[in-house]
Motif scaffolding. Structure first.
Motif: not given
Length: 120
Positions: A91-92, A94-99
């Motif tokens: 999840l972390i 994935g969030v960093l990838y989107v950012l």
């Protein structure tokens, strides 16, 4: 006069007899879902999303183990812990990838306004 006769030998005591070798108590059965939970959670290192199945089956296995007294509590607990840990890490990431994507899309949208003469 002194008595020179040796003392009598101790009475014969037979060696202790051991009982027949028994089969012992039957081994406790290991909960199958505990094994599945650990396998799915560890497989999520390679396949990614299988940690969700590991979490679900781990919780079901813990419930069954509490109810039936089967073995495998450690495996079920490890499956739940590894599953939640890898899910959190994913999840972390994935969030960093989107950012990261949003950040570079913002830079790319301003790239059309670049004027080299602004720098000298």
């Amino acid at each position: 006069m002194t008595n020179t006769t040796p003392p009598p030998p101790p009475p014969f005591v037979p060696a202790a007899q051991y009982g027949a070798v028994g089969y012992g108590a039957p081994a406790r059965r290991t909960n199958t879902l505990a094994i599945v939970s650990l396998i799915l959670s560890c497989a999520s290192i390679i396949f990614g999303i299988t940690c969700i199945g590991g979490i679900i089956t781990g919780h079901i296995a813990l419930s069954q183990i509490k109810r039936t007294g089967e073995g495998g509590r450690g495996m079920a607990l490890a499956g739940v812990i590894v599953g939640y840990s890898l899910f959190g890490i994913g999840l972390i990431i994935g969030v960093l990838y989107v950012l990261f994507i949003i950040f570079f899309l913002g830079i790319a949208s301003n790239a059309g306004n670049f004027n080299p003469s602004d720098f000298g």
